[in-house]
Design an enzyme around this catalytic site. Structure first.
Site, PDB file in Angstrom:
ATOM      1  N   LYS A  45      -7.184   2.316   4.056  1.00 58.40           N
ATOM      2  CA  LYS A  45      -6.193   1.014   4.314  1.00 58.40           C
ATOM      3  C   LYS A  45      -6.206   0.441   5.697  1.00 58.40           C
ATOM      4  O   LYS A  45      -6.442   1.335   6.551  1.00 58.40           O
ATOM      5  CB  LYS A  45      -4.631   1.624   4.126  1.00 58.40           C
ATOM      6  N   ASP A  91      -3.580  -7.142   0.271  1.00 57.98           N
ATOM      7  CA  ASP A  91      -2.525  -6.365   0.028  1.00 57.98           C
ATOM      8  C   ASP A  91      -1.311  -7.156   0.514  1.00 57.98           C
ATOM      9  O   ASP A  91      -1.369  -8.736   0.416  1.00 57.98           O
ATOM     10  CB  ASP A  91      -2.420  -5.005   0.742  1.00 57.98           C
TER      11      ASP A  91
HETATM   12  P1  NDP Z   1       2.169 -10.180  -1.629  1.00 59.57           P
HETATM   13  O1  NDP Z   1       2.312 -10.562  -0.192  1.00 59.57           O
HETATM   14  O2  NDP Z   1       1.689 -11.254  -2.494  1.00 59.57           O
HETATM   15  O3  NDP Z   1       3.960 -10.141  -2.187  1.00 59.57           O
HETATM   16  C1  NDP Z   1       4.818  -9.534  -1.740  1.00 59.57           C
HETATM   17  C2  NDP Z   1       6.157 -10.005  -2.380  1.00 59.57           C
HETATM   18  O4  NDP Z   1       7.179  -8.703  -1.975  1.00 59.57           O
HETATM   19  C3  NDP Z   1       6.582 -11.073  -1.638  1.00 59.57           C
HETATM   20  O5  NDP Z   1       7.603 -11.686  -2.471  1.00 59.57           O
HETATM   21  C4  NDP Z   1       7.312 -10.703  -0.732  1.00 59.57           C
HETATM   22  O6  NDP Z   1       8.621 -11.615  -0.267  1.00 59.57           O
HETATM   23  C5  NDP Z   1       8.181  -9.329  -1.154  1.00 59.57           C
HETATM   24  N1  NDP Z   1       8.075  -8.433  -0.061  1.00 59.57           N
HETATM   25  C6  NDP Z   1       7.244  -8.006   0.932  1.00 59.57           C
HETATM   26  N2  NDP Z   1       7.819  -7.051   1.799  1.00 59.57           N
HETATM   27  C7  NDP Z   1       9.204  -7.123   1.437  1.00 59.57           C
HETATM   28  C8  NDP Z   1      10.167  -6.447   1.926  1.00 59.57           C
HETATM   29  N3  NDP Z   1      10.058  -5.720   3.203  1.00 59.57           N
HETATM   30  N4  NDP Z   1      11.399  -6.694   1.622  1.00 59.57           N
HETATM   31  C9  NDP Z   1      11.625  -7.250   0.498  1.00 59.57           C
HETATM   32  N5  NDP Z   1      10.456  -8.008  -0.123  1.00 59.57           N
HETATM   33  C10 NDP Z   1       9.475  -7.963   0.257  1.00 59.57           C
HETATM   34  O7  NDP Z   1       1.917  -8.921  -1.878  1.00 59.57           O
HETATM   35  P2  NDP Z   1       1.177  -8.006  -3.397  1.00 59.57           P
HETATM   36  O8  NDP Z   1       2.206  -8.649  -4.352  1.00 59.57           O
HETATM   37  O9  NDP Z   1      -0.181  -8.141  -3.245  1.00 59.57           O
HETATM   38  O10 NDP Z   1       1.724  -6.630  -2.896  1.00 59.57           O
HETATM   39  C11 NDP Z   1       2.964  -6.086  -3.422  1.00 59.57           C
HETATM   40  C12 NDP Z   1       2.892  -4.602  -3.634  1.00 59.57           C
HETATM   41  O11 NDP Z   1       1.908  -4.292  -4.477  1.00 59.57           O
HETATM   42  C13 NDP Z   1       2.845  -3.776  -2.213  1.00 59.57           C
HETATM   43  O12 NDP Z   1       3.500  -2.716  -2.310  1.00 59.57           O
HETATM   44  C14 NDP Z   1       1.248  -3.665  -2.256  1.00 59.57           C
HETATM   45  O13 NDP Z   1       1.062  -2.499  -1.563  1.00 59.57           O
HETATM   46  C15 NDP Z   1       1.116  -3.256  -3.817  1.00 59.57           C
HETATM   47  N6  NDP Z   1      -0.344  -3.570  -4.199  1.00 59.57           N
HETATM   48  C16 NDP Z   1      -1.005  -4.649  -4.088  1.00 59.57           C
HETATM   49  C17 NDP Z   1      -2.209  -4.780  -4.673  1.00 59.57           C
HETATM   50  C18 NDP Z   1      -2.823  -6.027  -5.118  1.00 59.57           C
HETATM   51  O14 NDP Z   1      -4.096  -6.139  -5.229  1.00 59.57           O
HETATM   52  N7  NDP Z   1      -2.591  -7.024  -4.015  1.00 59.57           N
HETATM   53  C19 NDP Z   1      -2.965  -3.636  -5.622  1.00 59.57           C
HETATM   54  C20 NDP Z   1      -1.862  -2.467  -5.717  1.00 59.57           C
HETATM   55  C21 NDP Z   1      -0.819  -2.497  -4.982  1.00 59.57           C
HETATM   56  P3  NDP Z   1       8.137 -13.068   0.498  1.00 59.57           P
HETATM   57  O15 NDP Z   1       7.533 -13.788  -0.388  1.00 59.57           O
HETATM   58  O16 NDP Z   1       9.641 -13.385   0.889  1.00 59.57           O
HETATM   59  O17 NDP Z   1       7.262 -12.593   1.644  1.00 59.57           O
HETATM   60  O1  2IT Z   2      -3.030  -0.849  -2.900  1.00 53.64           O
HETATM   61  C1  2IT Z   2      -4.157  -1.338  -3.707  1.00 53.64           C
HETATM   62  O2  2IT Z   2      -4.527  -0.655  -4.430  1.00 53.64           O
HETATM   63  C2  2IT Z   2      -4.739  -2.525  -2.956  1.00 53.64           C
HETATM   64  N1  2IT Z   2      -4.099  -3.159  -2.183  1.00 53.64           N
HETATM   65  C3  2IT Z   2      -5.962  -2.946  -3.566  1.00 53.64           C
HETATM   66  C4  2IT Z   2      -7.151  -2.285  -2.843  1.00 53.64           C
HETATM   67  C5  2IT Z   2      -8.689  -2.952  -3.097  1.00 53.64           C
HETATM   68  O3  2IT Z   2      -9.375  -2.428  -2.580  1.00 53.64           O
HETATM   69  O4  2IT Z   2      -8.599  -3.814  -3.998  1.00 53.64           O
END
Ligand code: NDP
Ligand code: 2IT
Length: 451
Positions: free
Chosen positions: A126, A166
């Site tokens: 990460k 992420d």
């Molecule tokens: P994005 O940046 O696309 O979206 C994050 C969302 O969560 C936004 O709506 C943001 O609000 C909100 N957010 C972020 N931080 C906070 C906080 N501290 N308190 C409240 N709201 C918060 O991220 P992702 O959707 O990609 O990721 C979301 C989660 O999923 C994370 O935990 C990530 O690690 C996990 N994840 C992501 C993957 C991926 O493929 N992208 C894969 C597996 C897991 P705002 O719009 O106001 O910033």
């Molecule tokens: O938490 C996760 O699994 C991710 N943010 C995606 C990692 C990846 O390499 O696609």
């Protein structure tokens, strides 16, 4: 004292204390695998646990760049290369002001076991930065990404370490990072995943994590003899990549997702969310969720200043299934009590470690179907690996092909987690099932590769 307790005490007394999310992630896994450590002496003999909890390396670097007013800006960048026993280091990059080494170590550690559960040849890593893309111009994000890649490029490669997105890192950022990597190295390598489709990205990578979490939930409800999701009220937190695609898939299968949240507040639309509007607001315009009310004045918006003490408004809304998809520790014990009191049957973690340990304990003791992050959100990294395969073979797969492979992968992960839990006498406990199944794969490879 058991092997697990000894290791937890050692970690507590080391640089990884109880208030730290890294310790939280480690403690959960160590407690789950305790019976395995006691029953098979090879894990102790080869010191697998002691080796697994320490990253192979943590790369920390300075990132300097100019903002649009020609001010010099300084951020910190990181890449935690945790474990490459099963394949090259693989995992996302997070750009958020809260990023620090502890958060990236927790995410990197979770990624090792998550990637193992996919059954694909990928290790765990990460990275990220305390850079905040919010409010920055496209040029500022581009300049930051170029500076970040200048520092990072020598440590990554398509058979070494393959970053992805992420929080705060989506197709735009991956595109800028890829462009700079190419410029510096002269290589057109599949060195990042989540790239835009036009230059090597996989179709369905943006959808993969959210869709995958729903596929996992469908299978879990099937195994646990619970009613399927169609026609059911669902609550979702987050309004980013994962949350919006979970909402999209819920709508496609006839469920009724009624909530989403961002860092400022929650939208509750009891008729079911307007996904096209949400995608436009959050993914295109990068606006606040409050703007949803302009089109749907009947919906409710609750700002975080009005959230209940110690909890989050979204988990007060009655639902059949809940999907925390924003960030770590966003679902507390109070939230879990409210969900259970309101009849929630199933909780699926789309985000990484969104539920606190106390909340998880409640879900498990109350026999709520609980799908832990490292199993339920593995669809994103699985499709990242599909992207690596496509890049390596110079192919582009159809949306249907990727979707089918994703669905098979998620159902397979769910089955193997459920079976592992049963084998170890904790039937229905998907937390222990996922931790044991993931650990065994990595640990056995570590032993076979020597110390
Ligand atoms: P994005 O940046 O696309 O979206 C994050 C969302 O969560 C936004 O709506 C943001 O609000 C909100 N957010 C972020 N931080 C906070 C906080 N501290 N308190 C409240 N709201 C918060 O991220 P992702 O959707 O990609 O990721 C979301 C989660 O999923 C994370 O935990 C990530 O690690 C996990 N994840 C992501 C993957 C991926 O493929 N992208 C894969 C597996 C897991 P705002 O719009 O106001 O910033
Ligand atoms: O938490 C996760 O699994 C991710 N943010 C995606 C990692 C990846 O390499 O696609």
């Amino acid at each position: 004292m058991s092997i697990a307790e000894t290791e937890i005490e050692k970690l507590e007394n080391g640089d990884c204390n109880e208030n730290n999310v890294f310790f939280q992630a480690l403690e959960e896994v160590i407690r789950s695998i305790a019976p395995l450590l006691e029953s098979d002496p090879k894990y102790k003999k080869y010191a697998v646990l002691e080796r697994l909890v320490v990253p192979d390396r943590v790369i920390k670097f300075k990132v300097t760049w100019f903002d649009d007013n020609q001010n010099v800006k300084v951020n910190t960048g990181y890449r935690v290369q945790f474990n490459n026993s099963l394949g090259p280091y693989k995992g996302g990059l997070r750009f958020h002001p809260s990023v620090n080494e502890g958060i990236l170590k927790f995410l990197g550690f979770e990624q090792i076991l998550k990637n193992a559960l996919t059954g694909l040849p990928i290790g765990g890593a990460k990275g990220g930065s305390d850079f905040d893309p919010k409010g920055k111009s496209d040029f500022e994000v581009m300049k930051f990404c170029a500076a970040f890649m200048t520092a990072l490029h020598q440590y990554i490669g398509p058979r070494i370490d393959i970053p992805a997105g992420d929080i705060g890192v989506g197709g735009r950022e991956i595109g800028f990072l890829f462009g700079e990597y190419k410029k510096i190295t002269l290589k057109y390598d599949g060195v990042l995943t989540g790239k835009p489709f036009m230059f090597g990205g996989s179709l369905m990578r943006p959808e993969a994590t959210g869709y995958g979490a729903i596929y996992f939930t469908e299978k879990m409800l099937e195994i646990e003899n619970k009613e399927p999701l169609d026609g059911k009220i669902c609550t979702v937190s987050g309004a980013g990549n994962v949350a919006l695609h979970a909402i999209e898939k819920l709508l496609q299968i006839g469920a009724i997702p009624v909530t989403c949240t961002d860092s400022q507040g929650m939208i509750y639309d009891e008729r079911g969310l307007d996904i096209l509007l949400l995608k436009d607001l959050k993914l295109e315009k990068r606006a606040s969720l409050e703007a949803y009310l302009k089109t749907h004045p009947d919906a409710k918006y609750i700002p975080i200043s009005e959230y209940p003490e110690g909890g989050h408004a979204v988990w007060n809304i009655p639902c059949y299934a809940a999907f925390p998809c924003a960030t770590q520790n966003e679902l507390t014990e109070i939230d879990a009590k409210n969900l259970i009191a309101n009849g929630c049957v199933s909780v699926t973690e789309g985000a990484n470690m969104p539920s606190t340990p106390e909340a998880i304990e409640l879900f498990l003791s109350q026999k709520i179907c609980f799908a832990p992050a490292k199993a339920a959100n593995a669809g994103g990294v699985a499709v990242s690996e599909f992207e690596m395969s496509q890049n390596a073979s110079m192919q582009k797969w159809s949306f249907e092909k990727v979707d089918k492979k994703l669905k098979i992968t998620m159902r397979r992960i769910c089955t193997s987690v459920a079976l592992t839990a049963k084998d170890y006498g904790v039937e229905g406990n998907y937390v222990d099932g996922a931790n044991i199944a993931g650990f065994k794969k990595v640990a056995d490879a570590m032993i076979a590769e020597g110390i």
